[in-house]
Write an enzyme that holds these catalytic residues in place. Structure first.
Site, PDB file in Angstrom:
ATOM      1  N   SER A 145      47.145  39.050  44.562  1.00 40.27           N
ATOM      2  CA  SER A 145      46.454  38.035  43.749  1.00 40.27           C
ATOM      3  C   SER A 145      46.689  36.650  44.347  1.00 40.27           C
ATOM      4  O   SER A 145      47.595  36.477  45.180  1.00 40.27           O
ATOM      5  CB  SER A 145      47.047  38.083  42.338  1.00 40.27           C
ATOM      6  OG  SER A 145      46.718  36.943  41.582  1.00 40.27           O
ATOM      7  N   TYR A 158      52.565  37.780  35.183  1.00 39.96           N
ATOM      8  CA  TYR A 158      51.608  38.249  36.198  1.00 39.96           C
ATOM      9  C   TYR A 158      51.989  37.708  37.572  1.00 39.96           C
ATOM     10  O   TYR A 158      51.997  38.443  38.562  1.00 39.96           O
ATOM     11  CB  TYR A 158      50.210  37.773  35.779  1.00 39.96           C
ATOM     12  CG  TYR A 158      49.061  38.284  36.615  1.00 39.96           C
ATOM     13  CD1 TYR A 158      48.554  39.568  36.432  1.00 39.96           C
ATOM     14  CD2 TYR A 158      48.434  37.471  37.558  1.00 39.96           C
ATOM     15  CE1 TYR A 158      47.479  40.036  37.179  1.00 39.96           C
ATOM     16  CE2 TYR A 158      47.358  37.924  38.316  1.00 39.96           C
ATOM     17  CZ  TYR A 158      46.882  39.208  38.114  1.00 39.96           C
ATOM     18  OH  TYR A 158      45.813  39.667  38.852  1.00 39.96           O
TER      19      TYR A 158
HETATM   20  P1  NAP Z   1      40.156  45.226  35.178  1.00 37.51           P
HETATM   21  O1  NAP Z   1      38.683  44.996  35.150  1.00 37.51           O
HETATM   22  O2  NAP Z   1      40.953  44.862  33.986  1.00 37.51           O
HETATM   23  O3  NAP Z   1      40.519  46.728  35.636  1.00 37.51           O
HETATM   24  C1  NAP Z   1      41.851  47.157  35.733  1.00 37.51           C
HETATM   25  C2  NAP Z   1      41.882  48.630  35.612  1.00 37.51           C
HETATM   26  O4  NAP Z   1      43.241  49.098  35.583  1.00 37.51           O
HETATM   27  C3  NAP Z   1      41.234  49.130  34.330  1.00 37.51           C
HETATM   28  O5  NAP Z   1      40.425  50.251  34.630  1.00 37.51           O
HETATM   29  C4  NAP Z   1      42.436  49.499  33.501  1.00 37.51           C
HETATM   30  O6  NAP Z   1      42.220  50.470  32.537  1.00 37.51           O
HETATM   31  C5  NAP Z   1      43.369  50.043  34.548  1.00 37.51           C
HETATM   32  N1  NAP Z   1      44.731  50.170  34.039  1.00 37.51           N
HETATM   33  C6  NAP Z   1      45.456  49.230  33.388  1.00 37.51           C
HETATM   34  N2  NAP Z   1      46.663  49.726  33.084  1.00 37.51           N
HETATM   35  C7  NAP Z   1      46.704  50.993  33.561  1.00 37.51           C
HETATM   36  C8  NAP Z   1      47.683  52.013  33.550  1.00 37.51           C
HETATM   37  N3  NAP Z   1      48.890  51.835  32.995  1.00 37.51           N
HETATM   38  N4  NAP Z   1      47.385  53.204  34.128  1.00 37.51           N
HETATM   39  C9  NAP Z   1      46.169  53.397  34.688  1.00 37.51           C
HETATM   40  N5  NAP Z   1      45.205  52.475  34.721  1.00 37.51           N
HETATM   41  C10 NAP Z   1      45.468  51.275  34.159  1.00 37.51           C
HETATM   42  O7  NAP Z   1      40.744  44.433  36.376  1.00 37.51           O
HETATM   43  P2  NAP Z   1      40.097  43.959  37.752  1.00 37.51           P
HETATM   44  O8  NAP Z   1      39.744  42.537  37.585  1.00 37.51           O
HETATM   45  O9  NAP Z   1      39.124  44.938  38.276  1.00 37.51           O
HETATM   46  O10 NAP Z   1      41.445  43.995  38.593  1.00 37.51           O
HETATM   47  C11 NAP Z   1      41.875  45.082  39.395  1.00 37.51           C
HETATM   48  C12 NAP Z   1      43.126  44.652  40.119  1.00 37.51           C
HETATM   49  O11 NAP Z   1      42.858  43.464  40.854  1.00 37.51           O
HETATM   50  C13 NAP Z   1      44.290  44.308  39.204  1.00 37.51           C
HETATM   51  O12 NAP Z   1      45.496  44.700  39.800  1.00 37.51           O
HETATM   52  C14 NAP Z   1      44.210  42.798  39.095  1.00 37.51           C
HETATM   53  O13 NAP Z   1      45.430  42.221  38.748  1.00 37.51           O
HETATM   54  C15 NAP Z   1      43.784  42.447  40.480  1.00 37.51           C
HETATM   55  N6  NAP Z   1      43.134  41.151  40.641  1.00 37.51           N
HETATM   56  C16 NAP Z   1      42.047  40.794  39.906  1.00 37.51           C
HETATM   57  C17 NAP Z   1      41.435  39.560  40.154  1.00 37.51           C
HETATM   58  C18 NAP Z   1      40.232  39.075  39.411  1.00 37.51           C
HETATM   59  O14 NAP Z   1      39.888  37.887  39.559  1.00 37.51           O
HETATM   60  N7  NAP Z   1      39.553  39.894  38.631  1.00 37.51           N
HETATM   61  C19 NAP Z   1      41.951  38.727  41.127  1.00 37.51           C
HETATM   62  C20 NAP Z   1      43.086  39.119  41.835  1.00 37.51           C
HETATM   63  C21 NAP Z   1      43.667  40.341  41.591  1.00 37.51           C
HETATM   64  P3  NAP Z   1      41.543  50.142  31.102  1.00 37.51           P
HETATM   65  O15 NAP Z   1      40.314  50.922  31.198  1.00 37.51           O
HETATM   66  O16 NAP Z   1      42.578  50.573  30.148  1.00 37.51           O
HETATM   67  O17 NAP Z   1      41.303  48.657  31.017  1.00 37.51           O
HETATM   68  C1  GCO Z   2      44.256  33.907  35.780  1.00 36.50           C
HETATM   69  C2  GCO Z   2      43.488  34.996  36.452  1.00 36.50           C
HETATM   70  C3  GCO Z   2      44.095  35.366  37.787  1.00 36.50           C
HETATM   71  C4  GCO Z   2      43.189  36.320  38.525  1.00 36.50           C
HETATM   72  C5  GCO Z   2      43.577  36.704  39.890  1.00 36.50           C
HETATM   73  C6  GCO Z   2      43.632  35.583  40.847  1.00 36.50           C
HETATM   74  O1  GCO Z   2      44.388  33.967  34.558  1.00 36.50           O
HETATM   75  O2  GCO Z   2      44.650  32.959  36.463  1.00 36.50           O
HETATM   76  O3  GCO Z   2      43.264  36.100  35.658  1.00 36.50           O
HETATM   77  O4  GCO Z   2      45.399  35.681  37.720  1.00 36.50           O
HETATM   78  O5  GCO Z   2      42.900  37.460  37.803  1.00 36.50           O
HETATM   79  O6  GCO Z   2      44.695  37.539  39.965  1.00 36.50           O
HETATM   80  O7  GCO Z   2      43.789  36.041  42.126  1.00 36.50           O
END
Ligand code: NAP
Ligand code: GCO
Length: 264
Positions: A145, A158
């Site tokens: 992240s 986080y």
């Molecule tokens: P999301 O839409 O919330 O999807 C996360 C997925 O993980 C959901 O399917 C969720 O299941 C599943 N999950 C959560 N806890 C779990 C568990 N204990 N066991 C199995 N599955 C579980 O998130 P996303 O935005 O696609 O993010 C995916 C990854 O990228 C995460 O690690 C997040 O921190 C990272 N990330 C996201 C962003 C961003 O801007 N979106 C940026 C940087 C990093 P449910 O169906 O229960 O929700």
């Molecule tokens: C926040 C966001 C972030 C992103 C992501 C950034 O609240 O600042 O949710 O943490 O999801 O991980 O890279």
């Protein structure tokens, strides 16, 4: 071959991949030739995921598994090995966030985030490494992240987890590089998914959310990322093309980390 981006014959497990970033990465790995396995925490999410993959014409193996439960993860990996084959590519994607000011956050809430975002990647990586060692190699991709590098208000747990995940990435690379296992991270910038939907909500006066405007001003690309922006980087880190890349975090952020931000 340093130019081989194909994944034919490879088995990939992408955790928490019913939708969002995990789904986009799984789709990309499939298009590069891999067989896709995914899990989610509840049957209803797995079913939704199965329907979404079917609609996209992607054959997948979907499983219910909570990635924080070590016994369940070990059973999942054993089942995949039996039903599909040894996991060549693990993408630790499942993650949660809690946006709570640190002085109001309970220790239980803090622990829950660390459990999903840091302990679970350890549990999943530990479960796949022995077979990768036996097979002669493998790829582990940890979804890090911006918060692996930066802090901000309300995301102490986080940021602690994602900073830790960056170091777990480096440590897996250090410990298992000699077995031809590459462990790298992808650090997505701000990506439009359900996780960030609250930060993009249109305000009662019809204006864009202040955080949405802030992110546009912080991103040289002047837009949020889409899950598909992570497809190419994921295929690269899953393929032979990255065989001498180890312990690296590839930030896919439209330039956020390079930029001081636009003057208001
Ligand atoms: P999301 O839409 O919330 O999807 C996360 C997925 O993980 C959901 O399917 C969720 O299941 C599943 N999950 C959560 N806890 C779990 C568990 N204990 N066991 C199995 N599955 C579980 O998130 P996303 O935005 O696609 O993010 C995916 C990854 O990228 C995460 O690690 C997040 O921190 C990272 N990330 C996201 C962003 C961003 O801007 N979106 C940026 C940087 C990093 P449910 O169906 O229960 O929700
Ligand atoms: C926040 C966001 C972030 C992103 C992501 C950034 O609240 O600042 O949710 O943490 O999801 O991980 O890279």
């Amino acid at each position: 071959m340093a130019t081989n981006f194909r994944l034919d014959g490879k088995v990939a497990l992408v955790t928490g991949a019913s939708y969002g970033i995990g789904f986009a990465i799984a789709k990309a790995l499939h298009e590069a030739g891999a067989t896709i396995c995914f899990n989610d925490i509840k049957q209803e999410f797995v079913d939704k995921g199965l329907a979404a993959y079917a609609e996209a014409g992607i054959p997948v193996h979907g499983y219910v598994c909570d990635v924080t439960d070590e016994d369940a993860v070990n059973a999942l990996v054993a089942t995949i090995e039996k039903e599909v084959g040894v996991i060549d590519i693990l993408v630790n994607n499942a993650g949660i966030i809690k946006r709570i000011p640190m002085h109001e956050m309970s220790a239980a809430e803090f622990r829950q985030v660390i459990d999903v975002d840091l302990n679970a990647p350890f549990i999943c990586a530990k479960a796949v490494i022995p077979s990768m060692m036996k097979k002669g190699g493998g790829k582990i991709i940890n979804i890090c992240s911006m918060m692996s590098e930066l802090g901000r208000e309300t995301v102490s747990a986080y940021a602690s987890a994602k900073g830790g995940l960056k170091m777990l990435t480096k440590n897996i690379a250090s410990e298992y590089g000699k077995y031809n296992i590459q462990c790298n991270g992808i650090g997505p910038g701000y990506i439009a998914t359900p996780q960030t939907a609250p930060l993009r909500e249109i305000q009662p006066d019809g204006e864009r959310h202040p955080f949405d405007k802030f992110i546009i001003a912080k991103t040289p690309a002047e837009r949020w990322g889409n899950p598909e922006d992570l497809a190419g980087p994921a295929v690269f880190l899953a393929s032979e093309a990255s065989d001498f890349v180890n312990g690296h975090v590839l930030y896919v952020d439209g330039g956020i980390l390079a930029y001081i931000g636009k003057q208001p």
